[in-house]
Design a protein around this motif. Structure first.
Motif, PDB file in Angstrom:
ATOM      1  N   ASN A 208      -4.406  -7.933  18.294  1.00 40.62           N
ATOM      2  CA  ASN A 208      -4.752  -9.145  19.047  1.00 40.62           C
ATOM      3  C   ASN A 208      -5.585 -10.115  18.218  1.00 40.62           C
ATOM      4  O   ASN A 208      -5.478 -11.328  18.376  1.00 40.62           O
ATOM      5  CB  ASN A 208      -5.549  -8.779  20.311  1.00 40.62           C
ATOM      6  N   VAL A 209      -6.428  -9.588  17.349  1.00 42.45           N
ATOM      7  CA  VAL A 209      -7.343 -10.450  16.595  1.00 42.45           C
ATOM      8  C   VAL A 209      -6.887 -10.634  15.140  1.00 42.45           C
ATOM      9  O   VAL A 209      -6.894 -11.739  14.608  1.00 42.45           O
ATOM     10  CB  VAL A 209      -8.783  -9.873  16.637  1.00 42.45           C
ATOM     11  N   ILE A 210      -6.474  -9.549  14.516  1.00 37.80           N
ATOM     12  CA  ILE A 210      -6.136  -9.604  13.081  1.00 37.80           C
ATOM     13  C   ILE A 210      -4.651  -9.886  12.867  1.00 37.80           C
ATOM     14  O   ILE A 210      -4.258 -10.461  11.861  1.00 37.80           O
ATOM     15  CB  ILE A 210      -6.524  -8.270  12.385  1.00 37.80           C
ATOM     16  N   GLY A 211      -3.843  -9.439  13.828  1.00 38.66           N
ATOM     17  CA  GLY A 211      -2.393  -9.535  13.631  1.00 38.66           C
ATOM     18  C   GLY A 211      -1.895  -8.392  12.758  1.00 38.66           C
ATOM     19  O   GLY A 211      -2.624  -7.443  12.452  1.00 38.66           O
ATOM     20  N   ARG A 212      -0.657  -8.491  12.337  1.00 38.25           N
ATOM     21  CA  ARG A 212      -0.008  -7.393  11.612  1.00 38.25           C
ATOM     22  C   ARG A 212      -0.757  -6.895  10.368  1.00 38.25           C
ATOM     23  O   ARG A 212      -0.680  -5.714  10.021  1.00 38.25           O
ATOM     24  CB  ARG A 212       1.417  -7.832  11.246  1.00 38.25           C
ATOM     25  N   PRO A 213      -1.504  -7.762   9.669  1.00 35.35           N
ATOM     26  CA  PRO A 213      -2.183  -7.261   8.454  1.00 35.35           C
ATOM     27  C   PRO A 213      -3.169  -6.118   8.693  1.00 35.35           C
ATOM     28  O   PRO A 213      -3.578  -5.453   7.740  1.00 35.35           O
ATOM     29  CB  PRO A 213      -2.908  -8.501   7.927  1.00 35.35           C
ATOM     30  N   TYR A 214      -3.544  -5.847   9.956  1.00 34.78           N
ATOM     31  CA  TYR A 214      -4.486  -4.737  10.160  1.00 34.78           C
ATOM     32  C   TYR A 214      -3.893  -3.416   9.685  1.00 34.78           C
ATOM     33  O   TYR A 214      -4.636  -2.520   9.216  1.00 34.78           O
ATOM     34  CB  TYR A 214      -4.930  -4.660  11.632  1.00 34.78           C
ATOM     35  N   ILE A 215      -2.575  -3.297   9.785  1.00 30.83           N
ATOM     36  CA  ILE A 215      -1.936  -2.024   9.417  1.00 30.83           C
ATOM     37  C   ILE A 215      -2.114  -1.784   7.915  1.00 30.83           C
ATOM     38  O   ILE A 215      -2.583  -0.738   7.469  1.00 30.83           O
ATOM     39  CB  ILE A 215      -0.443  -2.034   9.810  1.00 30.83           C
ATOM     40  N   GLU A 216      -1.758  -2.786   7.153  1.00 31.99           N
ATOM     41  CA  GLU A 216      -1.868  -2.687   5.691  1.00 31.99           C
ATOM     42  C   GLU A 216      -3.331  -2.504   5.257  1.00 31.99           C
ATOM     43  O   GLU A 216      -3.634  -1.702   4.367  1.00 31.99           O
ATOM     44  CB  GLU A 216      -1.272  -3.974   5.105  1.00 31.99           C
ATOM     45  N   THR A 217      -4.219  -3.226   5.901  1.00 34.47           N
ATOM     46  CA  THR A 217      -5.647  -3.102   5.585  1.00 34.47           C
ATOM     47  C   THR A 217      -6.112  -1.662   5.771  1.00 34.47           C
ATOM     48  O   THR A 217      -6.850  -1.106   4.946  1.00 34.47           O
ATOM     49  CB  THR A 217      -6.467  -4.036   6.504  1.00 34.47           C
ATOM     50  N   ALA A 218      -5.673  -1.046   6.870  1.00 30.49           N
ATOM     51  CA  ALA A 218      -6.097   0.327   7.163  1.00 30.49           C
ATOM     52  C   ALA A 218      -5.590   1.283   6.080  1.00 30.49           C
ATOM     53  O   ALA A 218      -6.331   2.159   5.608  1.00 30.49           O
ATOM     54  CB  ALA A 218      -5.588   0.744   8.536  1.00 30.49           C
ATOM     55  N   PHE A 219      -4.344   1.133   5.677  1.00 33.04           N
ATOM     56  CA  PHE A 219      -3.805   2.041   4.649  1.00 33.04           C
ATOM     57  C   PHE A 219      -4.524   1.848   3.312  1.00 33.04           C
ATOM     58  O   PHE A 219      -4.858   2.817   2.631  1.00 33.04           O
ATOM     59  CB  PHE A 219      -2.289   1.849   4.494  1.00 33.04           C
ATOM     60  N   ARG A 220      -4.768   0.612   2.949  1.00 36.68           N
ATOM     61  CA  ARG A 220      -5.449   0.366   1.661  1.00 36.68           C
ATOM     62  C   ARG A 220      -6.880   0.916   1.701  1.00 36.68           C
ATOM     63  O   ARG A 220      -7.372   1.499   0.722  1.00 36.68           O
ATOM     64  CB  ARG A 220      -5.468  -1.127   1.339  1.00 36.68           C
ATOM     65  N   ALA A 221      -7.548   0.745   2.829  1.00 35.53           N
ATOM     66  CA  ALA A 221      -8.936   1.240   2.943  1.00 35.53           C
ATOM     67  C   ALA A 221      -8.963   2.767   2.884  1.00 35.53           C
ATOM     68  O   ALA A 221      -9.859   3.366   2.284  1.00 35.53           O
ATOM     69  CB  ALA A 221      -9.563   0.742   4.246  1.00 35.53           C
ATOM     70  N   ALA A 222      -7.974   3.406   3.519  1.00 38.25           N
ATOM     71  CA  ALA A 222      -7.933   4.873   3.499  1.00 38.25           C
ATOM     72  C   ALA A 222      -7.709   5.386   2.080  1.00 38.25           C
ATOM     73  O   ALA A 222      -8.348   6.343   1.636  1.00 38.25           O
ATOM     74  CB  ALA A 222      -6.847   5.379   4.436  1.00 38.25           C
ATOM     75  N   ARG A 223      -6.818   4.746   1.353  1.00 41.24           N
ATOM     76  CA  ARG A 223      -6.572   5.180  -0.029  1.00 41.24           C
ATOM     77  C   ARG A 223      -7.817   4.987  -0.883  1.00 41.24           C
ATOM     78  O   ARG A 223      -8.160   5.846  -1.714  1.00 41.24           O
ATOM     79  CB  ARG A 223      -5.378   4.397  -0.629  1.00 41.24           C
ATOM     80  N   ALA A 224      -8.524   3.883  -0.662  1.00 43.62           N
ATOM     81  CA  ALA A 224      -9.738   3.639  -1.447  1.00 43.62           C
ATOM     82  C   ALA A 224     -10.806   4.692  -1.135  1.00 43.62           C
ATOM     83  O   ALA A 224     -11.561   5.099  -2.016  1.00 43.62           O
ATOM     84  CB  ALA A 224     -10.279   2.233  -1.140  1.00 43.62           C
ATOM     85  N   ALA A 225     -10.841   5.156   0.106  1.00 38.74           N
ATOM     86  CA  ALA A 225     -11.885   6.114   0.506  1.00 38.74           C
ATOM     87  C   ALA A 225     -11.571   7.543   0.060  1.00 38.74           C
ATOM     88  O   ALA A 225     -12.476   8.354  -0.088  1.00 38.74           O
ATOM     89  CB  ALA A 225     -12.070   6.078   2.022  1.00 38.74           C
ATOM     90  N   ASP A 226     -10.297   7.865  -0.097  1.00 32.51           N
ATOM     91  CA  ASP A 226      -9.906   9.206  -0.555  1.00 32.51           C
ATOM     92  C   ASP A 226      -8.584   9.103  -1.299  1.00 32.51           C
ATOM     93  O   ASP A 226      -7.522   8.999  -0.689  1.00 32.51           O
ATOM     94  CB  ASP A 226      -9.777  10.177   0.624  1.00 32.51           C
ATOM     95  N   PRO A 227      -8.624   9.125  -2.620  1.00 28.25           N
ATOM     96  CA  PRO A 227      -7.391   8.959  -3.396  1.00 28.25           C
ATOM     97  C   PRO A 227      -6.412  10.114  -3.229  1.00 28.25           C
ATOM     98  O   PRO A 227      -5.230   9.971  -3.560  1.00 28.25           O
ATOM     99  CB  PRO A 227      -7.877   8.890  -4.850  1.00 28.25           C
ATOM    100  N   ALA A 228      -6.880  11.270  -2.733  1.00 31.90           N
ATOM    101  CA  ALA A 228      -6.013  12.456  -2.701  1.00 31.90           C
ATOM    102  C   ALA A 228      -5.401  12.740  -1.339  1.00 31.90           C
ATOM    103  O   ALA A 228      -4.373  13.394  -1.250  1.00 31.90           O
ATOM    104  CB  ALA A 228      -6.802  13.676  -3.153  1.00 31.90           C
ATOM    105  N   THR A 229      -5.998  12.277  -0.260  1.00 41.35           N
ATOM    106  CA  THR A 229      -5.457  12.617   1.059  1.00 41.35           C
ATOM    107  C   THR A 229      -4.114  11.915   1.263  1.00 41.35           C
ATOM    108  O   THR A 229      -3.853  10.859   0.667  1.00 41.35           O
ATOM    109  CB  THR A 229      -6.463  12.243   2.171  1.00 41.35           C
ATOM    110  N   LEU A 230      -3.267  12.502   2.094  1.00 39.01           N
ATOM    111  CA  LEU A 230      -1.953  11.910   2.360  1.00 39.01           C
ATOM    112  C   LEU A 230      -2.062  10.935   3.533  1.00 39.01           C
ATOM    113  O   LEU A 230      -2.666  11.261   4.556  1.00 39.01           O
ATOM    114  CB  LEU A 230      -0.938  13.002   2.683  1.00 39.01           C
TER     115      LEU A 230
END
Ligand code: XIL
Length: 386
Positions: A208-230
């Motif tokens: 509602n607020v961010i639009g579709r880019p929230y999905i990509e943001t979440a994946f990039r943030a997760a990878r940055a926080a843990d390079p090894a998790t799937l």
């Protein structure tokens, strides 16, 4: 003896090691891979079974007894459950450790539980679950980092700009995924982002607020926080062909083309059978779905499997179809190399979310309220090679 660096290479879940393995003696392989997910108390010799698609080193020697975990392990796969209120009971925990080599906390890593106030995080319960996983050689999955439900009031009632909300999402993911860096096997990063039917984004606090880019943001943030998790995208009603499955498929194609990190798709698989036995997907439909996603070079987890029946009016046709539905998804998953985990959404019918959310429906799992195996258990066991 082999070096610790080589052991890490051999037995990590991700490194290609076929050539290295081929050069090793059986003795070295036994020693190298002795740490992979055994049964709860299983001082057994293990060897490695190579899985070229997944590059895994999975144990093949049986643990002491032959629960579902044994057969999954034998295939180099994971058999999982969600864990919730019953977790902690002695008999329950023993059953979980015997039958499963993976689990997903059902609720305690959702936003409302783990991030109850803007500057407060609560890891007590998921930390206890992680300790249980580690003590019993099990993998823990994380669920979930962006969803429409079970969000705290401070988040849903706030008035946010897109920039502020994006920062809140990034901070949450950095903190929660960072807390479990190197320990959680896979995260359901974004859950249920698409509407049923039409290929549209589901309305939620993020879209509602961010639009579709929230999905990509979440994946990039997760990878940055843990390079090894799937990193997984997780949704329901994508187990068979249709517009919603296409939405998810197209998103993954786009992510891979643009280098947005994603490792897998989670198919929730909340199935039902009607009194006449109709309602669940066929094995052929499921196999086609698994193959379609596998062709993208990603992993597949069946993340929340249950098959509900109408409790007031259940016929033998319904129970037979329920068993068939369980057998079909188990067989279909284990027939596709990329389908590496089959996770039921709860152990016993008494803890299942189904009766509360779908009144009149129930009996959806593998064990009854007394923790006794049902015919659905046998169907899964047979389906995974037992
Ligand atoms: C359910 C839990 O099992 C319940 O205990 C809770 O009350 C509601 O959520 N899809 C998901 C899961 O991704 O997180 C949901 O879990 C079931 C549907």
């Amino acid at each position: 003896m082999i070096s610790s660096a080589l052991r890490r290479q051999l037995c990590s879940d991700r490194s290609p090691r076929l050539a290295t393995l081929a050069a090793l003696s059986l003795t070295a392989m036994l020693a190298a891979c002795g740490g992979d997910s055994p049964g709860p108390a299983a001082p057994v010799a293990k060897t490695c079974v190579e899985d070229p698609a997944q590059a895994r080193c999975a144990p093949v020697t049986p643990p002491v007894d032959s629960g579902l975990r044994y057969y999954a392990t034998k295939s180099g796969r994971y058999m999982g459950t969600s864990l919730d209120a019953l977790f902690g009971g002695t008999a329950y925990n023993a059953l979980v450790a015997k039958e499963f080599n993976m689990f997903t906390p059902g609720n305690v890593l959702k936003w409302d539980a783990v991030h109850p106030a803007r500057t407060t995080y609560n890891f007590t319960k998921p930390d206890a679950m992680l300790a249980f996983a580690q003590a019993n050689g099990m993998k823990m999955r994380g669920h979930t980092l962006a969803w429409v439900n079970q969000n705290p009031g401070w988040l849903t009632s706030g008035t946010w700009t897109a920039d502020t909300l994006t920062q809140i999402l990034k901070d949450h993911i950095a903190t929660v995924v960072g807390h479990y860096r190197g320990t959680i096997y896979a995260w359901d990063v974004v859950n249920e982002a698409f509407n049923d039917g039409a290929a549209a984004l589901r309305a939620n606090v993020w879209s509602n607020v961010i639009g579709r880019p929230y999905i990509e943001t979440a994946f990039r943030a997760a990878r940055a926080a843990d390079p090894a998790t799937l990193l997984f995208y997780n949704d329901y009603n994508i187990e068979t062909a249709g517009a919603k499955q296409d939405s998810v498929y197209n998103m993954i194609v786009d992510f891979k083309a643009r280098g947005v990190p994603i490792d897998g798709v989670g198919l929730q698989a909340h199935f039902l059978v009607n009194a006449d036995g109709t309602g669940a997907p066929s094995k052929a439909q499921l196999q086609a779905t698994f193959q379609r996603f596998a062709a993208l070079g990603i992993r597949i987890h069946v993340t929340e499997l249950d098959v509900r029946v109408q409790t007031a009016n259940t016929s033998s046709a319904a129970f037979a179809a329920q068993n068939q539905a369980y057998a079909d998804i188990a067989t279909a998953c284990f027939s596709v190399t990329a389908c590496e985990a089959l996770i039921v959404w709860g152990v016993t019918d008494s803890e299942s979310w189904i009766p509360g959310t779908f009144p009149g429906w129930g009996s959806a799992l593998l064990f009854d309220g007394a923790m006794t195996k049902k015919t659905t258990y046998t169907a899964v066991k047979t389906g995974i090679g037992g």
